[in-house]
Design a protein around this motif. Structure first.
Motif, PDB file in Angstrom:
ATOM      1  N   ASP A 218      -1.954   6.311   4.787  1.00 28.67           N
ATOM      2  CA  ASP A 218      -2.549   7.882   4.523  1.00 28.67           C
ATOM      3  C   ASP A 218      -3.915   7.819   4.258  1.00 28.67           C
ATOM      4  O   ASP A 218      -4.439   8.189   3.223  1.00 28.67           O
ATOM      5  CB  ASP A 218      -1.814   7.936   2.918  1.00 28.67           C
ATOM      6  CG  ASP A 218      -0.027   8.181   3.023  1.00 28.67           C
ATOM      7  OD1 ASP A 218       0.025   8.755   4.064  1.00 28.67           O
ATOM      8  OD2 ASP A 218       0.415   7.920   2.150  1.00 28.67           O
ATOM      9  N   ASP A 219      -4.681   7.602   5.318  1.00 28.65           N
ATOM     10  CA  ASP A 219      -6.104   7.800   5.406  1.00 28.65           C
ATOM     11  C   ASP A 219      -6.925   6.632   4.511  1.00 28.65           C
ATOM     12  O   ASP A 219      -8.135   7.024   4.454  1.00 28.65           O
ATOM     13  CB  ASP A 219      -6.499   9.386   4.863  1.00 28.65           C
ATOM     14  CG  ASP A 219      -5.949  10.463   6.041  1.00 28.65           C
ATOM     15  OD1 ASP A 219      -5.756   9.994   7.143  1.00 28.65           O
ATOM     16  OD2 ASP A 219      -5.593  11.476   5.464  1.00 28.65           O
ATOM     17  N   LYS A 220      -6.358   5.856   4.091  1.00 26.15           N
ATOM     18  CA  LYS A 220      -7.023   4.985   3.319  1.00 26.15           C
ATOM     19  C   LYS A 220      -6.962   3.478   4.223  1.00 26.15           C
ATOM     20  O   LYS A 220      -5.876   3.235   4.435  1.00 26.15           O
ATOM     21  CB  LYS A 220      -6.512   4.563   2.059  1.00 26.15           C
ATOM     22  CG  LYS A 220      -7.202   3.693   1.113  1.00 26.15           C
ATOM     23  CD  LYS A 220      -6.366   3.141   0.000  1.00 26.15           C
ATOM     24  CE  LYS A 220      -7.195   2.089  -1.017  1.00 26.15           C
ATOM     25  NZ  LYS A 220      -6.588   2.052  -2.315  1.00 26.15           N
ATOM     26  N   LEU A 221      -8.236   3.069   4.579  1.00 24.29           N
ATOM     27  CA  LEU A 221      -8.230   1.673   5.361  1.00 24.29           C
ATOM     28  C   LEU A 221      -7.621   0.692   4.640  1.00 24.29           C
ATOM     29  O   LEU A 221      -7.996   0.377   3.450  1.00 24.29           O
ATOM     30  CB  LEU A 221      -9.821   1.373   5.684  1.00 24.29           C
ATOM     31  CG  LEU A 221      -9.997   0.280   6.439  1.00 24.29           C
ATOM     32  CD1 LEU A 221      -9.494   0.554   7.822  1.00 24.29           C
ATOM     33  CD2 LEU A 221     -11.395  -0.240   6.506  1.00 24.29           C
ATOM     34  N   HIS A 222      -6.595   0.038   5.207  1.00 18.71           N
ATOM     35  CA  HIS A 222      -5.752  -1.029   4.425  1.00 18.71           C
ATOM     36  C   HIS A 222      -6.170  -2.436   4.793  1.00 18.71           C
ATOM     37  O   HIS A 222      -5.881  -3.253   4.388  1.00 18.71           O
ATOM     38  CB  HIS A 222      -4.133  -0.469   4.766  1.00 18.71           C
ATOM     39  CG  HIS A 222      -3.203  -1.207   3.943  1.00 18.71           C
ATOM     40  ND1 HIS A 222      -3.202  -1.635   2.746  1.00 18.71           N
ATOM     41  CD2 HIS A 222      -2.158  -2.141   4.685  1.00 18.71           C
ATOM     42  CE1 HIS A 222      -2.265  -2.405   2.541  1.00 18.71           C
ATOM     43  NE2 HIS A 222      -1.512  -2.747   3.514  1.00 18.71           N
TER      44      HIS A 222
ATOM     45  N   GLY B 117       0.770  -1.228  -0.030  1.00 17.48           N
ATOM     46  CA  GLY B 117      -0.075   0.105  -0.002  1.00 17.48           C
ATOM     47  C   GLY B 117       0.660   1.196  -0.116  1.00 17.48           C
ATOM     48  O   GLY B 117       0.229   2.172   0.101  1.00 17.48           O
ATOM     49  N   HIS B 118       2.081   1.309  -0.255  1.00 16.74           N
ATOM     50  CA  HIS B 118       3.107   2.490  -0.104  1.00 16.74           C
ATOM     51  C   HIS B 118       4.368   2.009  -0.901  1.00 16.74           C
ATOM     52  O   HIS B 118       4.608   0.776  -1.194  1.00 16.74           O
ATOM     53  CB  HIS B 118       3.337   3.032   1.247  1.00 16.74           C
ATOM     54  CG  HIS B 118       4.152   2.077   2.008  1.00 16.74           C
ATOM     55  ND1 HIS B 118       5.488   2.364   2.118  1.00 16.74           N
ATOM     56  CD2 HIS B 118       4.091   1.029   2.891  1.00 16.74           C
ATOM     57  CE1 HIS B 118       6.036   1.393   2.731  1.00 16.74           C
ATOM     58  NE2 HIS B 118       5.001   0.547   3.128  1.00 16.74           N
TER      59      HIS B 118
ATOM     60  N   LYS C 171      -7.848  -2.001  13.460  1.00 18.26           N
ATOM     61  CA  LYS C 171      -7.571  -1.268  12.009  1.00 18.26           C
ATOM     62  C   LYS C 171      -6.699  -0.508  11.629  1.00 18.26           C
ATOM     63  O   LYS C 171      -5.847   0.167  12.770  1.00 18.26           O
ATOM     64  CB  LYS C 171      -9.030  -0.375  11.922  1.00 18.26           C
ATOM     65  CG  LYS C 171     -10.180  -1.073  12.032  1.00 18.26           C
ATOM     66  CD  LYS C 171     -11.419  -0.149  11.475  1.00 18.26           C
ATOM     67  CE  LYS C 171     -12.895  -0.591  11.587  1.00 18.26           C
ATOM     68  NZ  LYS C 171     -13.940   0.131  11.481  1.00 18.26           N
TER      69      LYS C 171
ATOM     70  N   TRP D  26      -4.902   2.112   8.789  1.00 18.07           N
ATOM     71  CA  TRP D  26      -5.023   3.055   7.666  1.00 18.07           C
ATOM     72  C   TRP D  26      -3.447   3.618   7.136  1.00 18.07           C
ATOM     73  O   TRP D  26      -2.830   3.624   7.927  1.00 18.07           O
ATOM     74  CB  TRP D  26      -5.617   4.192   8.085  1.00 18.07           C
ATOM     75  CG  TRP D  26      -7.077   4.296   8.189  1.00 18.07           C
ATOM     76  CD1 TRP D  26      -8.129   4.348   7.409  1.00 18.07           C
ATOM     77  CD2 TRP D  26      -7.847   3.907   9.617  1.00 18.07           C
ATOM     78  NE1 TRP D  26      -9.257   4.155   7.956  1.00 18.07           N
ATOM     79  CE2 TRP D  26      -9.273   3.685   9.443  1.00 18.07           C
ATOM     80  CE3 TRP D  26      -7.384   3.536  10.703  1.00 18.07           C
ATOM     81  CZ2 TRP D  26     -10.248   3.490  10.308  1.00 18.07           C
ATOM     82  CZ3 TRP D  26      -7.979   3.223  11.778  1.00 18.07           C
ATOM     83  CH2 TRP D  26      -9.535   3.008  11.574  1.00 18.07           C
TER      84      TRP D  26
END
Length: 202
Positions: free
Chosen positions: A155-159, A132-133, A151, A153
């Motif tokens: 960069d503000d995206k639920l991962h 995711g990065h 949970k 995240w």
């Protein structure tokens, strides 16, 4: 009526206090942190960032009184990985002088290391194959633990998200309560931590 107002005011103060961010690392010092006895030089500050690089080392948050502990919380870490690097943020763990932490869970940090469990994995229980990065870029990861749910995240995206159920029988590697630890994984891994803060939740 005055008693009710006083109780309400006290409750509001308590809730507000629980929602305040606590800065555990801002690049200036390692006050409140404690190295394991192994390879202390592997977790060090350089140019305002925490460098995790070298033989295995764990850096534990113990707090001012040496007894730091969190149960429900939201944590935010700003980090950067270099190519083929591996690290992790342990939570609900306990200080341990040597070896890999026996207690708590690990939120993996790894974009291109050979370990297939990538960033945001709750290591061994809810793993992610995609990081995711990208290496070489600053990333903000948020970790939220509330009740039996975790949970993550990026960069503000639920991962990633994981719910601990009765089927999870690991007595030491589980949601419980405890502190945080950063991991220096190996000499070829270089991970940089710019900041780390936590907000206790009710």
């Amino acid at each position: 009526m005055r008693i009710i107002h006083t109780l309400f005011f006290t409750l509001m103060i308590s809730i507000a206090s629980a929602e305040e961010w606590q800065v555990l690392f801002d690049g200036s010092s390692l006050d409140g942190w404690k190295h394991a006895e192994e390879n202390k030089e592997s977790a060090r500050i350089e140019n305002g960032v925490l460098i995790l690089n070298g033989e295995r080392c764990h850096l534990f948050w113990v707090g001012k009184d040496g007894n730091a502990s969190f149960k429900n919380f939201e944590a935010e870490i700003v980090f950067q990985t270099e190519k083929n690097s591996n690290s992790g943020l342990f939570f609900h763990t306990r200080f341990q002088a040597q070896d890999w932490p026996a207690y708590g869970l690990e939120c993996q940090i790894n974009a291109t290391h050979e370990d297939w469990r990538k960033t945001g994995s709750i290591y061994g229980v809810q793993d992610m194959k995609e990081p995711g990065h990208e290496d070489g870029k600053w990333v903000t990861m948020k970790l939220r633990v509330e009740g039996n749910q975790v949970k993550v995240w990026l960069d503000d995206k639920l991962h990633n998200e994981w719910l601990q159920t009765e089927a999870h029988t690991w007595k030491k590697k589980r949601i419980d309560s405890g502190t945080f630890a950063f991991q220096a994984h190996d000499p070829k891994s270089i991970v940089k931590i710019k900041s780390f803060k936590v907000k206790p939740l009710p």
